[in-house]
Design a protein around this motif. Structure first.
Motif, mmCIF file in Angstrom:
data_model
loop_
_atom_site.group_PDB
_atom_site.id
_atom_site.type_symbol
_atom_site.label_atom_id
_atom_site.label_comp_id
_atom_site.label_asym_id
_atom_site.label_seq_id
_atom_site.Cartn_x
_atom_site.Cartn_y
_atom_site.Cartn_z
ATOM 1 N N VAL A 10 0.872 -1.180 0.000
ATOM 2 C CA VAL A 10 0.000 0.000 0.000
ATOM 3 C C VAL A 10 0.904 1.224 0.000
ATOM 4 O O VAL A 10 1.753 1.381 0.889
ATOM 5 C CB VAL A 10 -0.929 -0.010 1.232
ATOM 6 C CG1 VAL A 10 -1.753 1.273 1.278
ATOM 7 C CG2 VAL A 10 -1.854 -1.220 1.195
ATOM 8 N N VAL A 11 0.742 2.081 -1.005
ATOM 9 C CA VAL A 11 1.675 3.187 -1.233
ATOM 10 C C VAL A 11 0.938 4.525 -1.206
ATOM 11 O O VAL A 11 -0.072 4.708 -1.883
ATOM 12 C CB VAL A 11 2.386 3.016 -2.595
ATOM 13 C CG1 VAL A 11 3.225 4.250 -2.929
ATOM 14 C CG2 VAL A 11 3.272 1.775 -2.581
ATOM 15 N N GLY A 12 1.482 5.454 -0.438
ATOM 16 C CA GLY A 12 0.972 6.820 -0.431
ATOM 17 C C GLY A 12 1.588 7.618 -1.555
ATOM 18 O O GLY A 12 2.820 7.723 -1.655
ATOM 19 N N ALA A 13 0.737 8.198 -2.421
ATOM 20 C CA ALA A 13 1.222 8.937 -3.587
ATOM 21 C C ALA A 13 1.459 10.409 -3.288
ATOM 22 O O ALA A 13 1.954 11.142 -4.136
ATOM 23 C CB ALA A 13 0.218 8.814 -4.732
ATOM 24 N N GLY A 14 1.094 10.862 -2.083
ATOM 25 C CA GLY A 14 1.216 12.274 -1.766
ATOM 26 C C GLY A 14 -0.023 13.042 -2.210
ATOM 27 O O GLY A 14 -0.988 12.475 -2.727
ATOM 28 N N PRO A 15 -0.008 14.367 -2.039
ATOM 29 C CA PRO A 15 -1.225 15.172 -2.194
ATOM 30 C C PRO A 15 -1.589 15.609 -3.606
ATOM 31 O O PRO A 15 -2.645 16.167 -3.811
ATOM 32 C CB PRO A 15 -0.913 16.404 -1.342
ATOM 33 C CG PRO A 15 0.569 16.543 -1.441
ATOM 34 C CD PRO A 15 1.109 15.150 -1.477
ATOM 35 N N GLY A 16 -0.743 15.371 -4.575
ATOM 36 C CA GLY A 16 -1.077 15.777 -5.943
ATOM 37 C C GLY A 16 0.120 16.205 -6.768
ATOM 38 O O GLY A 16 0.243 15.832 -7.934
ATOM 39 N N PRO A 18 3.379 15.661 -8.259
ATOM 40 C CA PRO A 18 4.084 14.387 -8.442
ATOM 41 C C PRO A 18 5.474 14.367 -7.828
ATOM 42 O O PRO A 18 6.018 13.286 -7.569
ATOM 43 C CB PRO A 18 4.147 14.234 -9.970
ATOM 44 C CG PRO A 18 3.977 15.610 -10.508
ATOM 45 C CD PRO A 18 3.084 16.322 -9.547
ATOM 46 N N ASP A 19 6.047 15.534 -7.557
ATOM 47 C CA ASP A 19 7.369 15.574 -6.928
ATOM 48 C C ASP A 19 7.309 15.273 -5.428
ATOM 49 O O ASP A 19 8.351 15.106 -4.788
ATOM 50 C CB ASP A 19 8.016 16.947 -7.128
ATOM 51 C CG ASP A 19 8.455 17.177 -8.563
ATOM 52 O OD1 ASP A 19 8.512 16.192 -9.325
ATOM 53 O OD2 ASP A 19 8.721 18.325 -8.930
ATOM 54 N N LEU A 20 6.107 15.206 -4.881
ATOM 55 C CA LEU A 20 5.975 14.942 -3.450
ATOM 56 C C LEU A 20 5.797 13.465 -3.131
ATOM 57 O O LEU A 20 5.402 13.106 -2.024
ATOM 58 C CB LEU A 20 4.799 15.742 -2.860
ATOM 59 C CG LEU A 20 5.017 17.246 -2.757
ATOM 60 C CD1 LEU A 20 3.787 17.923 -2.169
ATOM 61 C CD2 LEU A 20 6.242 17.568 -1.904
ATOM 62 N N ILE A 21 6.108 12.588 -4.071
ATOM 63 C CA ILE A 21 6.123 11.160 -3.787
ATOM 64 C C ILE A 21 7.490 10.795 -3.212
ATOM 65 O O ILE A 21 8.493 11.462 -3.499
ATOM 66 C CB ILE A 21 5.816 10.324 -5.051
ATOM 67 C CG1 ILE A 21 5.446 8.882 -4.669
ATOM 68 C CG2 ILE A 21 6.959 10.400 -6.050
ATOM 69 C CD1 ILE A 21 4.818 8.091 -5.805
ATOM 70 N N GLY A 91 -2.356 11.013 -1.024
ATOM 71 C CA GLY A 91 -1.973 11.420 0.329
ATOM 72 C C GLY A 91 -1.272 10.315 1.079
ATOM 73 O O GLY A 91 -0.372 9.653 0.554
ATOM 74 N N ASP A 92 -1.700 10.081 2.318
ATOM 75 C CA ASP A 92 -1.193 8.968 3.118
ATOM 76 C C ASP A 92 -2.334 7.972 3.311
ATOM 77 O O ASP A 92 -3.398 8.347 3.808
ATOM 78 C CB ASP A 92 -0.688 9.445 4.477
ATOM 79 C CG ASP A 92 -0.116 8.286 5.285
ATOM 80 O OD1 ASP A 92 1.116 8.106 5.275
ATOM 81 O OD2 ASP A 92 -0.904 7.546 5.909
#
Length: 255
Positions: A10-16, A18-21, A91-92
């Motif tokens: 299960v992976v959190g992709a961050g808030p939108g 793409p550099d925040l992954i 997100g998380d």
């Protein structure tokens, strides 16, 4: 041909943005055989899994590509048949993301499980607007509350939060905005600053600033809608001071 171990990450992709992954999330995607992804993830992230089967299982405003039970079964079946399944969530996944529920389900079927945390939108979206959720002299703590519970009602925690001096961050609460501001107004907090941030950290981000008393009108004027985050507290006003300073700096550069 070796049989792959059935595995779920299960992976959190961050808030939108793409550099925040995270780097760990990218590594998980690179090793994926199947990616099941949600509506709020930035689809450019799927490029990190060029050889994986990609299945959209998201939902938008009550429109479901798959019901949760179907997603659970799909994870198990794909893990058994293809190996490593990455469940990519915005997100998380452990903050109102149902990531723990999916892990609990698949473990009953002997699937190996892993979790990669993501940067939560509850923290990152206000930060991108210069809003610190805590600040010395303004806020000593913050609440993160879902606006819509399993029973589709506003969380009772909003009433408790409205009695505190903490910053309050409400996710999935736009349909309940009238009820939310009424609760704060009942605590004599009509003048408390409020921010509504739509599509936070993305290129099409929109935002509105006001108070408990005015924010509904601001939302109408700026045509703000879901997905959006509501931030209530004095720290929102701290952002306004920061923004005015930035504008003055920009003027100096222009001149």
């Amino acid at each position: 041909m070796s049989i792959k171990t059935p595995k779920l990450t299960v992976v959190g992709a961050g808030p939108g943005d793409p550099d925040l992954i995270t780097l760990k999330a990218i590594k998980a995607l690179e090793s994926a055989d199947v990616v099941l992804y949600d509506a709020l993830i930035n689809e450019t992230l799927l490029a990190y899994a060029p050889n994986a089967e990609k299945i959209f299982v998201g939902k938008r405003k009550g429109c479901y590509a798959y019901q949760q039970e179907q997603i659970n079964e799909l994870i198990v079946s794909r893990a058994k048949s293809q190996g490593h399944v990455v469940r990519l969530k915005g997100g998380d996944p452990f903050i109102f993301g149902r990531g723990a529920e999916e892990i609990d389900y698949v473990q009953e079927f002997g699937v190996e499980t892993n979790m990669v945390p993501g940067i939560s939108s509850s923290l990152a979206v206000p930060a991108y607007q210069g809003i610190p959720l805590t600040k010395r002299g303004s806020s000593e703590s913050f609440w993160v509350i879902t606006g819509t519970t399993k029973s589709h009602k506003l969380s009772q925690d909003v009433r408790l939060a409205a009695k505190s001096n903490a910053t309050v961050v409400i996710l999935m609460g736009m349909s309940k905005l009238n009820e939310i501001v009424s609760i704060f107004a009942a605590e004599n907090k009509q003048e408390v600053p409020v921010a509504v941030i739509q599509n936070g950290t993305t290129d099409n981000e929109k935002f509105g600033f006001g108070s408990v008393q005015t924010i509904e009108q601001v939302v109408l004027e700026k045509e703000l809608s879901s997905p959006a985050i509501i931030v209530i507290g004095d720290v929102v006003q701290q952002r306004a001071k920061l923004a005015s300073i930035q504008k003055e700096v920009q003027k100096e550069f222009v001149n």
